[in-house]
Design a protein around this motif. Structure first.
Motif, PDB file in Angstrom:
ATOM      1  N   GLN A 252     -11.756  15.282  31.971  1.00 57.82           N
ATOM      2  CA  GLN A 252     -12.419  15.634  33.233  1.00 57.82           C
ATOM      3  C   GLN A 252     -12.256  17.121  33.481  1.00 57.82           C
ATOM      4  O   GLN A 252     -11.196  17.696  33.186  1.00 57.82           O
ATOM      5  CB  GLN A 252     -11.830  14.831  34.394  1.00 57.82           C
ATOM      6  N   LEU A 253     -13.311  17.727  34.005  1.00 56.79           N
ATOM      7  CA  LEU A 253     -13.309  19.150  34.333  1.00 56.79           C
ATOM      8  C   LEU A 253     -13.702  19.306  35.800  1.00 56.79           C
ATOM      9  O   LEU A 253     -14.608  18.622  36.278  1.00 56.79           O
ATOM     10  CB  LEU A 253     -14.288  19.934  33.458  1.00 56.79           C
ATOM     11  N   GLN A 254     -13.025  20.199  36.477  1.00 53.81           N
ATOM     12  CA  GLN A 254     -13.301  20.432  37.890  1.00 53.81           C
ATOM     13  C   GLN A 254     -13.317  21.923  38.179  1.00 53.81           C
ATOM     14  O   GLN A 254     -12.318  22.614  37.978  1.00 53.81           O
ATOM     15  CB  GLN A 254     -12.241  19.752  38.747  1.00 53.81           C
ATOM     16  N   GLU A 255     -14.466  22.403  38.675  1.00 54.93           N
ATOM     17  CA  GLU A 255     -14.591  23.804  39.048  1.00 54.93           C
ATOM     18  C   GLU A 255     -14.036  24.030  40.453  1.00 54.93           C
ATOM     19  O   GLU A 255     -14.148  23.148  41.322  1.00 54.93           O
ATOM     20  CB  GLU A 255     -16.064  24.244  39.031  1.00 54.93           C
ATOM     21  N   SER A 256     -13.475  25.200  40.668  1.00 52.67           N
ATOM     22  CA  SER A 256     -13.005  25.562  41.996  1.00 52.67           C
ATOM     23  C   SER A 256     -13.137  27.066  42.193  1.00 52.67           C
ATOM     24  O   SER A 256     -13.066  27.836  41.232  1.00 52.67           O
ATOM     25  CB  SER A 256     -11.547  25.129  42.211  1.00 52.67           C
ATOM     26  N   GLY A 257     -13.317  27.442  43.453  1.00 50.32           N
ATOM     27  CA  GLY A 257     -13.461  28.850  43.781  1.00 50.32           C
ATOM     28  C   GLY A 257     -14.271  29.017  45.047  1.00 50.32           C
ATOM     29  O   GLY A 257     -14.770  28.037  45.606  1.00 50.32           O
ATOM     30  N   PRO A 258     -14.421  30.244  45.506  1.00 51.35           N
ATOM     31  CA  PRO A 258     -15.156  30.488  46.753  1.00 51.35           C
ATOM     32  C   PRO A 258     -16.635  30.184  46.599  1.00 51.35           C
ATOM     33  O   PRO A 258     -17.229  30.433  45.543  1.00 51.35           O
ATOM     34  CB  PRO A 258     -14.909  31.972  47.014  1.00 51.35           C
ATOM     35  N   GLY A 259     -17.213  29.658  47.654  1.00 52.65           N
ATOM     36  CA  GLY A 259     -18.628  29.346  47.638  1.00 52.65           C
ATOM     37  C   GLY A 259     -19.510  30.504  48.066  1.00 52.65           C
ATOM     38  O   GLY A 259     -20.724  30.453  47.881  1.00 52.65           O
ATOM     39  N   LEU A 260     -18.899  31.538  48.610  1.00 51.09           N
ATOM     40  CA  LEU A 260     -19.654  32.692  49.092  1.00 51.09           C
ATOM     41  C   LEU A 260     -18.960  33.971  48.622  1.00 51.09           C
ATOM     42  O   LEU A 260     -17.752  34.133  48.818  1.00 51.09           O
ATOM     43  CB  LEU A 260     -19.744  32.666  50.607  1.00 51.09           C
ATOM     44  N   VAL A 261     -19.731  34.826  48.007  1.00 50.45           N
ATOM     45  CA  VAL A 261     -19.227  36.110  47.518  1.00 50.45           C
ATOM     46  C   VAL A 261     -20.176  37.204  47.993  1.00 50.45           C
ATOM     47  O   VAL A 261     -21.401  37.006  47.981  1.00 50.45           O
ATOM     48  CB  VAL A 261     -19.123  36.116  45.979  1.00 50.45           C
TER      49      VAL A 261
ATOM     50  N   ARG B 214     -24.771  16.887  25.559  1.00 49.43           N
ATOM     51  CA  ARG B 214     -24.959  15.950  24.460  1.00 49.43           C
ATOM     52  C   ARG B 214     -23.803  14.959  24.433  1.00 49.43           C
ATOM     53  O   ARG B 214     -22.793  15.161  25.101  1.00 49.43           O
ATOM     54  CB  ARG B 214     -25.001  16.698  23.119  1.00 49.43           C
ATOM     55  N   ALA B 215     -23.971  13.931  23.665  1.00 51.73           N
ATOM     56  CA  ALA B 215     -22.897  12.949  23.521  1.00 51.73           C
ATOM     57  C   ALA B 215     -21.639  13.654  23.026  1.00 51.73           C
ATOM     58  O   ALA B 215     -21.690  14.449  22.078  1.00 51.73           O
ATOM     59  CB  ALA B 215     -23.316  11.868  22.531  1.00 51.73           C
ATOM     60  N   GLY B 216     -20.544  13.383  23.692  1.00 54.71           N
ATOM     61  CA  GLY B 216     -19.285  13.998  23.324  1.00 54.71           C
ATOM     62  C   GLY B 216     -18.938  15.213  24.150  1.00 54.71           C
ATOM     63  O   GLY B 216     -17.802  15.690  24.098  1.00 54.71           O
ATOM     64  N   ASP B 217     -19.927  15.769  24.880  1.00 57.57           N
ATOM     65  CA  ASP B 217     -19.661  16.886  25.776  1.00 57.57           C
ATOM     66  C   ASP B 217     -19.113  16.350  27.095  1.00 57.57           C
ATOM     67  O   ASP B 217     -19.402  15.226  27.498  1.00 57.57           O
ATOM     68  CB  ASP B 217     -20.941  17.668  26.063  1.00 57.57           C
ATOM     69  N   TYR B 218     -18.377  17.216  27.740  1.00 59.88           N
ATOM     70  CA  TYR B 218     -17.917  16.902  29.081  1.00 59.88           C
ATOM     71  C   TYR B 218     -18.239  18.089  29.994  1.00 59.88           C
ATOM     72  O   TYR B 218     -17.999  19.237  29.612  1.00 59.88           O
ATOM     73  CB  TYR B 218     -16.409  16.625  29.101  1.00 59.88           C
ATOM     74  N   TRP B 219     -18.779  17.783  31.144  1.00 63.11           N
ATOM     75  CA  TRP B 219     -19.157  18.800  32.118  1.00 63.11           C
ATOM     76  C   TRP B 219     -18.474  18.526  33.449  1.00 63.11           C
ATOM     77  O   TRP B 219     -18.255  17.365  33.821  1.00 63.11           O
ATOM     78  CB  TRP B 219     -20.671  18.782  32.349  1.00 63.11           C
ATOM     79  N   GLY B 220     -18.176  19.594  34.175  1.00 64.24           N
ATOM     80  CA  GLY B 220     -17.767  19.433  35.554  1.00 64.24           C
ATOM     81  C   GLY B 220     -18.968  19.112  36.425  1.00 64.24           C
ATOM     82  O   GLY B 220     -20.117  19.149  35.971  1.00 64.24           O
ATOM     83  N   GLN B 221     -18.718  18.827  37.674  1.00 65.44           N
ATOM     84  CA  GLN B 221     -19.805  18.459  38.580  1.00 65.44           C
ATOM     85  C   GLN B 221     -20.583  19.674  39.063  1.00 65.44           C
ATOM     86  O   GLN B 221     -21.692  19.527  39.593  1.00 65.44           O
ATOM     87  CB  GLN B 221     -19.250  17.694  39.772  1.00 65.44           C
ATOM     88  N   GLY B 222     -20.026  20.855  38.878  1.00 64.62           N
ATOM     89  CA  GLY B 222     -20.691  22.077  39.307  1.00 64.62           C
ATOM     90  C   GLY B 222     -20.257  22.501  40.695  1.00 64.62           C
ATOM     91  O   GLY B 222     -19.898  21.671  41.530  1.00 64.62           O
ATOM     92  N   THR B 223     -20.306  23.797  40.919  1.00 60.43           N
ATOM     93  CA  THR B 223     -19.963  24.347  42.231  1.00 60.43           C
ATOM     94  C   THR B 223     -20.987  25.407  42.613  1.00 60.43           C
ATOM     95  O   THR B 223     -21.348  26.253  41.793  1.00 60.43           O
ATOM     96  CB  THR B 223     -18.535  24.912  42.244  1.00 60.43           C
ATOM     97  N   GLN B 224     -21.464  25.338  43.834  1.00 61.24           N
ATOM     98  CA  GLN B 224     -22.445  26.294  44.319  1.00 61.24           C
ATOM     99  C   GLN B 224     -21.759  27.602  44.696  1.00 61.24           C
ATOM    100  O   GLN B 224     -20.776  27.588  45.450  1.00 61.24           O
ATOM    101  CB  GLN B 224     -23.178  25.725  45.541  1.00 61.24           C
ATOM    102  N   VAL B 225     -22.290  28.696  44.185  1.00 58.77           N
ATOM    103  CA  VAL B 225     -21.819  30.023  44.583  1.00 58.77           C
ATOM    104  C   VAL B 225     -23.025  30.811  45.107  1.00 58.77           C
ATOM    105  O   VAL B 225     -24.038  30.932  44.411  1.00 58.77           O
ATOM    106  CB  VAL B 225     -21.153  30.776  43.429  1.00 58.77           C
ATOM    107  N   THR B 226     -22.904  31.308  46.294  1.00 65.98           N
ATOM    108  CA  THR B 226     -23.952  32.111  46.910  1.00 65.98           C
ATOM    109  C   THR B 226     -23.465  33.538  47.061  1.00 65.98           C
ATOM    110  O   THR B 226     -22.344  33.766  47.532  1.00 65.98           O
ATOM    111  CB  THR B 226     -24.335  31.540  48.279  1.00 65.98           C
ATOM    112  N   VAL B 227     -24.298  34.476  46.630  1.00 61.60           N
ATOM    113  CA  VAL B 227     -23.974  35.894  46.787  1.00 61.60           C
ATOM    114  C   VAL B 227     -24.807  36.432  47.934  1.00 61.60           C
ATOM    115  O   VAL B 227     -26.038  36.489  47.849  1.00 61.60           O
ATOM    116  CB  VAL B 227     -24.243  36.682  45.501  1.00 61.60           C
ATOM    117  N   SER B 228     -24.134  36.787  48.997  1.00 58.61           N
ATOM    118  CA  SER B 228     -24.834  37.248  50.191  1.00 58.61           C
ATOM    119  C   SER B 228     -23.868  38.017  51.080  1.00 58.61           C
ATOM    120  O   SER B 228     -22.670  37.722  51.104  1.00 58.61           O
ATOM    121  CB  SER B 228     -25.400  36.051  50.966  1.00 58.61           C
ATOM    122  N   SER B 229     -24.418  38.986  51.768  1.00 60.11           N
ATOM    123  CA  SER B 229     -23.595  39.740  52.722  1.00 60.11           C
ATOM    124  C   SER B 229     -23.568  39.058  54.080  1.00 60.11           C
ATOM    125  O   SER B 229     -22.868  39.499  54.990  1.00 60.11           O
ATOM    126  CB  SER B 229     -24.123  41.167  52.853  1.00 60.11           C
TER     127      SER B 229
END
Length: 124
Positions: free
Chosen positions: A3-12, A109-124
């Motif tokens: 299992q893979l899990q991304e983490s980090g800020p959603g806004l940069v 593909r078969a045998g790959d594992y992916w995280g669910q993804g995390t949204q990152v928005t670049v905005s001031s």
């Protein structure tokens, strides 16, 4: 089961550095001949492979992003990280981490594992 899990800020803010961490469970990032990759998908566009760190520790980057991208790992935590410097609104995307037996992965593909993804928005 890996299992893979991304983490980090959603806004940069523009010109800052985007930093994301992928935490891996169920398998070691230092074994198995795998590439541990970062992939992103901007809104309305396809998947873009950004780069990878091999189980050996070698790193590989997309030529279009190489000047702004750095991938590293913390083997004690079984994590690998993405840093993207000097971000602009064009870097807004869903960011995925993945394990694959090949570089340049943009389609699961078969045998790959992916995280669910995390949204990152670049905005001031």
């Amino acid at each position: 089961q890996v299992q893979l899990q991304e983490s980090g800020p959603g806004l940069v803010k523009p010109s800052q550095t985007l930093s994301l961490t992928c935490t891996v469970s169920g398998g070691s990032i230092t074994t198995g001949y795998y590439y541990w990759s970062w992939i992103r998908q901007p809104p309305g566009k396809g998947l873009e492979w950004m780069g990878a760190i091999h189980y050996s520790g070698n790193t590989y980057y997309s030529p279009s992003l190489k000047s702004r991208t750095s991938i590293s790992r913390d083997t004690s935590k079984n994590q690998f990280t993405l840093q993207l410097i000097s971000v602009t609104p064009e870097d807004t995307a869903v960011y995925y981490c993945a394990r694959a037996a090949r570089m340049g992965v943009t389609t699961p593909r078969a045998g790959d594992y992916w995280g669910q993804g995390t949204q990152v928005t670049v905005s001031s």
